[in-house]
Design an enzyme around this catalytic site. Sequence first.
Site, PDB file in Angstrom:
ATOM      1  N   ASP A 109       0.807  -1.208   0.000  1.00 17.16           N
ATOM      2  CA  ASP A 109       0.000   0.000   0.000  1.00 17.16           C
ATOM      3  C   ASP A 109       0.847   1.268   0.000  1.00 17.16           C
ATOM      4  OD1 ASP A 109      -2.413  -1.387  -0.003  1.00 17.16           O
ATOM      5  OD2 ASP A 109      -2.518  -1.480   2.172  1.00 17.16           O
ATOM      6  N   GLY A 110       1.970   1.227   0.719  1.00 14.12           N
ATOM      7  CA  GLY A 110       2.839   2.399   0.766  1.00 14.12           C
ATOM      8  C   GLY A 110       3.394   2.762  -0.601  1.00 14.12           C
ATOM      9  N   TYR A 142      -5.089   4.815   9.379  1.00 17.72           N
ATOM     10  CA  TYR A 142      -4.790   5.506  10.639  1.00 17.72           C
ATOM     11  C   TYR A 142      -6.072   5.932  11.350  1.00 17.72           C
ATOM     12  CZ  TYR A 142      -2.157   8.736  13.698  1.00 17.72           C
ATOM     13  OH  TYR A 142      -1.594   9.391  14.762  1.00 17.72           O
ATOM     14  N   ASN A 143      -7.046   6.377  10.578  1.00 18.84           N
ATOM     15  CA  ASN A 143      -8.320   6.806  11.147  1.00 18.84           C
ATOM     16  C   ASN A 143      -8.969   5.709  11.983  1.00 18.84           C
ATOM     17  OD1 ASN A 143     -10.925   8.505  11.169  1.00 18.84           O
ATOM     18  ND2 ASN A 143     -11.590   6.655  10.123  1.00 18.84           N
ATOM     19  N   LEU A 144      -8.978   4.490  11.484  1.00 13.18           N
ATOM     20  CA  LEU A 144      -9.599   3.386  12.206  1.00 13.18           C
ATOM     21  C   LEU A 144      -8.841   3.065  13.487  1.00 13.18           C
ATOM     22  CD1 LEU A 144     -11.794   1.221  12.293  1.00 13.18           C
ATOM     23  CD2 LEU A 144     -10.312  -0.242  10.904  1.00 13.18           C
TER      24      LEU A 144
END
Length: 259
Positions: free
Chosen positions: A45-46, A161-163
């Site tokens: 993903d990065g 990050y939100n999760l």
Amino acid sequence: MNQPPRLALLASDTPRAQEAAEAYRAKESFVSPAEAEAVVVLGGDGFMLQTLHNMLDTGRVLPAYGINQGTIGFLMNHPRGNRTLAERVGRARRIAVAPLEMTATTGSGKQESFYAINEVSLLRETRQTARLEVSVNGKVRVPDLACDGILVATPAGSTAYNLSANGPILPLGSNMLALTPISPFRPRRWRGAILPDHYEIDFRVLDPIKRPVAAVADQKELRDIQAVKVRTAPDQALTLLFDPGKSLEERIFAEQFQF
């Protein structure tokens, strides 16, 4: 008969991705990104985020078909398949993703803008908690937020990050943004908000000398921040390609039922 799409092949520098790239090049033909109609991205993903940001920076935005050669691969497709890459890309479902535009003002008064596909984060730089004023569409909604930080996440980034910061998962077609505080201390009962994605969000650092704050747009970081404005940039929309039945929309939906 439709011609197969002209594909470029990009691979991260990990041994696993480089080995996969060598195997694909031995079986199939590829062109340069300047000649391509779509790009195949080998990595995690990065590396996919890095590739998408590079396309935004250069102004040549191509549909991106990721093949997971990393760990999680939330934005990627499964590496195994019986079809050629040209066939898989030709059958893939197209998902449009609009990034966020972050405009940050530093202590010197300089303004810099970056795009974020997952999230924009404001983070404390020292052991001192950050103190932030939060405004939405020009109206102050949280006059003094004491916290480790705060983030604005897109639906595509809502499972990242939100999760982990206890923010909500947003369906891909929701046209919403998650505004999520990170370890809020005051006000204690405020746990964030879900906002329409055409709203503008402003943050002002209330004590930048004693309590310095950094601003991060995905992988790009600025320090010594005084203020940040965040808005969606629909004119910079990106296209991700997924195998049928394996789209990002379906993956985000499934994440709501993980235990």
